[in-house]
Enzyme design. Structure first.
Site, PDB file in Angstrom:
ATOM      1  N   HIS A 206      43.917  41.399  45.296  1.00 23.10           N
ATOM      2  CA  HIS A 206      44.220  40.355  44.303  1.00 23.10           C
ATOM      3  C   HIS A 206      44.406  40.897  42.891  1.00 23.10           C
ATOM      4  CE1 HIS A 206      39.943  40.707  43.386  1.00 23.10           C
ATOM      5  NE2 HIS A 206      40.200  40.084  42.243  1.00 23.10           N
TER       6      HIS A 206
HETATM    7  C1  UD1 Z   1      39.504  36.173  38.742  1.00 21.02           C
HETATM    8  C2  UD1 Z   1      38.889  37.258  37.848  1.00 21.02           C
HETATM    9  C3  UD1 Z   1      38.703  38.524  38.638  1.00 21.02           C
HETATM   10  C4  UD1 Z   1      37.935  38.265  39.920  1.00 21.02           C
HETATM   11  C5  UD1 Z   1      38.653  37.184  40.702  1.00 21.02           C
HETATM   12  C6  UD1 Z   1      37.965  36.832  41.996  1.00 21.02           C
HETATM   13  C7  UD1 Z   1      39.467  37.241  35.464  1.00 21.02           C
HETATM   14  C8  UD1 Z   1      40.253  37.956  34.427  1.00 21.02           C
HETATM   15  N1  UD1 Z   1      39.765  37.571  36.719  1.00 21.02           N
HETATM   16  O1  UD1 Z   1      40.811  36.625  39.116  1.00 21.02           O
HETATM   17  O2  UD1 Z   1      37.976  39.449  37.852  1.00 21.02           O
HETATM   18  O3  UD1 Z   1      37.863  39.465  40.668  1.00 21.02           O
HETATM   19  O4  UD1 Z   1      38.700  36.010  39.886  1.00 21.02           O
HETATM   20  O5  UD1 Z   1      38.724  35.929  42.748  1.00 21.02           O
HETATM   21  O6  UD1 Z   1      38.626  36.443  35.130  1.00 21.02           O
HETATM   22  N2  UD1 Z   1      43.853  29.806  41.874  1.00 21.02           N
HETATM   23  C9  UD1 Z   1      43.789  28.801  42.808  1.00 21.02           C
HETATM   24  N3  UD1 Z   1      42.603  28.185  43.002  1.00 21.02           N
HETATM   25  C10 UD1 Z   1      41.488  28.522  42.329  1.00 21.02           C
HETATM   26  C11 UD1 Z   1      41.564  29.544  41.377  1.00 21.02           C
HETATM   27  C12 UD1 Z   1      42.746  30.195  41.170  1.00 21.02           C
HETATM   28  O7  UD1 Z   1      44.769  28.460  43.445  1.00 21.02           O
HETATM   29  O8  UD1 Z   1      40.423  27.910  42.559  1.00 21.02           O
HETATM   30  C13 UD1 Z   1      45.139  30.523  41.661  1.00 21.02           C
HETATM   31  C14 UD1 Z   1      45.928  30.007  40.491  1.00 21.02           C
HETATM   32  O9  UD1 Z   1      47.277  30.075  40.811  1.00 21.02           O
HETATM   33  C15 UD1 Z   1      45.632  31.043  39.402  1.00 21.02           C
HETATM   34  C16 UD1 Z   1      45.446  32.306  40.220  1.00 21.02           C
HETATM   35  O10 UD1 Z   1      44.866  31.881  41.448  1.00 21.02           O
HETATM   36  O11 UD1 Z   1      46.637  31.113  38.469  1.00 21.02           O
HETATM   37  C17 UD1 Z   1      44.585  33.330  39.576  1.00 21.02           C
HETATM   38  O12 UD1 Z   1      43.301  32.779  39.223  1.00 21.02           O
HETATM   39  P1  UD1 Z   1      42.509  33.356  37.939  1.00 21.02           P
HETATM   40  O13 UD1 Z   1      41.203  32.669  37.785  1.00 21.02           O
HETATM   41  O14 UD1 Z   1      43.408  33.389  36.776  1.00 21.02           O
HETATM   42  O15 UD1 Z   1      42.265  34.874  38.300  1.00 21.02           O
HETATM   43  P2  UD1 Z   1      41.899  35.599  39.659  1.00 21.02           P
HETATM   44  O16 UD1 Z   1      43.049  36.409  40.095  1.00 21.02           O
HETATM   45  O17 UD1 Z   1      41.263  34.676  40.658  1.00 21.02           O
END
Ligand code: UD1
Length: 376
Positions: A206
């Site tokens: 990821h």
């Molecule tokens: C975040 C953390 C990362 C951690 C990871 C675990 C930061 C900078 N990154 O990354 O350190 O290892 O979480 O998973 O804080 N989304 C969903 N549902 C959710 C959450 C996210 O669909 O409940 C999708 C959305 O499209 C979003 C993308 O995932 O834009 C990324 O989510 P985000 O919280 O921005 O970062 P992660 O890649 O999950």
């Protein structure tokens, strides 16, 4: 002592579970739980609260997804009035996600004591958003709890007063040990059609550096599909990656995961809950990952781990564990994976203080700190 515990994203939930449990019932502590809403899906959030038996949060800031700046700013904006009204004595943050740094800054600006659990880890790669979050959080935290010796060394090099640094072990291991009876009963093997002694690998990806660039992701997945001719691979797909896979025509549900595993292939599946995921890793022959926490879980469970990044902020998983840092070059991944499969897995004991009692040690320090602050 009023403690506001802040969580936002999936790995935070694992870390807070043993801490909340250890705080509950301590007569001198009044813990509250604040969820920033950085992760919000059933699969990424609620499921972890259920699996880890974490009580519902007292507040949910519902910040959701967004750019780093927006996410960080919204946590600060929405947390600040809650801190103003509830006046906690201490704000406790865990890990290195955007919610961690946002909450630490908000609390520090209000003059509230900040405790950081999992402090001091450094990958020395500032292109990782988490590295920026770690450096900033540690620079303003008052109590810094480290999981491994490298954490203490890094903090001292950055000029942090050693009296603030506490080497307590790893709360991720507390969570894993505390839920062992539950994950040992997981039905994930039946659901994936895996026989009790099946040989398989687990993959997670990821990190933006691996998944955001379509060419990089396509190369990685081609390598993984080649490796799957040697060992079936289970790939629980993070939501960030799901849509990108669909664009590449991979991961569609045309074949059942069980059929893919039987015929040696990659089973692309939805993200798993905590108990199913730990169960799956515990019996895997090999883990390939770019996550931080999974390097630690694989080390503790003595499962060979290959980390598809150029650096780790958790060097103890390499020096005392099963982890190898191999980058994302397709040729190297295949070579290293085949070598790991050819060698019998070695059995090393866990890193120092990874014994399931880190949360208790943290609470002792917090209680002592509260007592010392009251008497001054
Ligand atoms: C975040 C953390 C990362 C951690 C990871 C675990 C930061 C900078 N990154 O990354 O350190 O290892 O979480 O998973 O804080 N989304 C969903 N549902 C959710 C959450 C996210 O669909 O409940 C999708 C959305 O499209 C979003 C993308 O995932 O834009 C990324 O989510 P985000 O919280 O921005 O970062 P992660 O890649 O999950």
């Amino acid at each position: 002592m009023r403690i506001a515990n802040i969580v936002g994203a999936r790995p935070n939930f694992v870390k807070i579970a043993p801490l909340i449990r250890a705080m509950t019932g301590k007569p001198t502590l009044a813990p509250t739980l604040i969820h920033t809403g950085q992760h919000y899906d059933q699969a990424m959030s609620e499921r972890f609260f259920q699996d880890l038996e974490i009580r519902p949060p007292d507040f949910n800031l519902e910040v959701g997804s967004g750019s780093h700046a927006v996410q960080t700013a919204q946590v600060m904006q929405r947390l600040d009035p809650i801190l103003e009204a509830s006046r906690p004595d201490l704000v406790l943050v865990v890990g290195d996600v955007n919610s961690t740094v946002a909450a630490a800054i908000t609390a520090a600006k209000r003059g509230i004591t900040v405790a950081h659990v999992e402090a001091g880890l450094r990958s020395f790669d500032r292109s990782m958003p988490e590295e920026i979050n770690r450096i900033l959080t540690d620079a303003i935290a008052d109590l810094l709890f480290v999981t491994e010796e490298s954490g203490r060394d890094n903090l001292m090099r950055e000029g942090i007063d050693p009296a603030r640094i506490h080497f307590v072990g790893n709360v991720m291991i507390d969570a894993l040990e505390g839920s062992r009876r539950q994950w040992e009963r997981s039905s994930i093997f039946d659901r994936l059609g895996l026989e009790p002694n099946a040989t398989y690998a687990v993959l997670t990806l990821h990190r933006p550096s691996n998944v955001d660039e379509p060419g990089v992701l396509a190369n990685l997945l081609e390598t993984i599909e080649t490796l799957a001719r040697h060992i079936p691979i289970v790939f629980p797909v993070h939501p960030r990656v799901q849509e990108r896979l669909a664009r590449q025509g991979r991961g569609g549900a045309t074949t059942e995961p069980a059929d893919r595993l039987r015929s040696k292939g990659v089973a692309y599946i939805d993200p798993l809950g905590y108990l199913d995921f730990v169960a799956l890793v515990s019996r895997a022959r090999l883990v390939l990952t770019d996550s931080g926490g999974i390097q630690e879980e694989a080390t503790f469970l003595q499962v060979p781990c290959l980390t598809l990044r150029n650096a780790t902020e958790r060097p103890v998983t390499v020096t005392h564990g099963t982890n190898r840092i191999i980058g994302s070059d397709p040729g190297r991944i295949l070579d290293e994976a085949l070598q790991a499969l050819a060698k019998p897995p070695c059995h090393i004991g866990p890193p120092p203080l990874w014994d399931g009692h880190a949360a208790e040690r943290i609470i002792e320090v917090l209680v002592a700190h509260g007592r010392a602050t009251r008497s001054t």
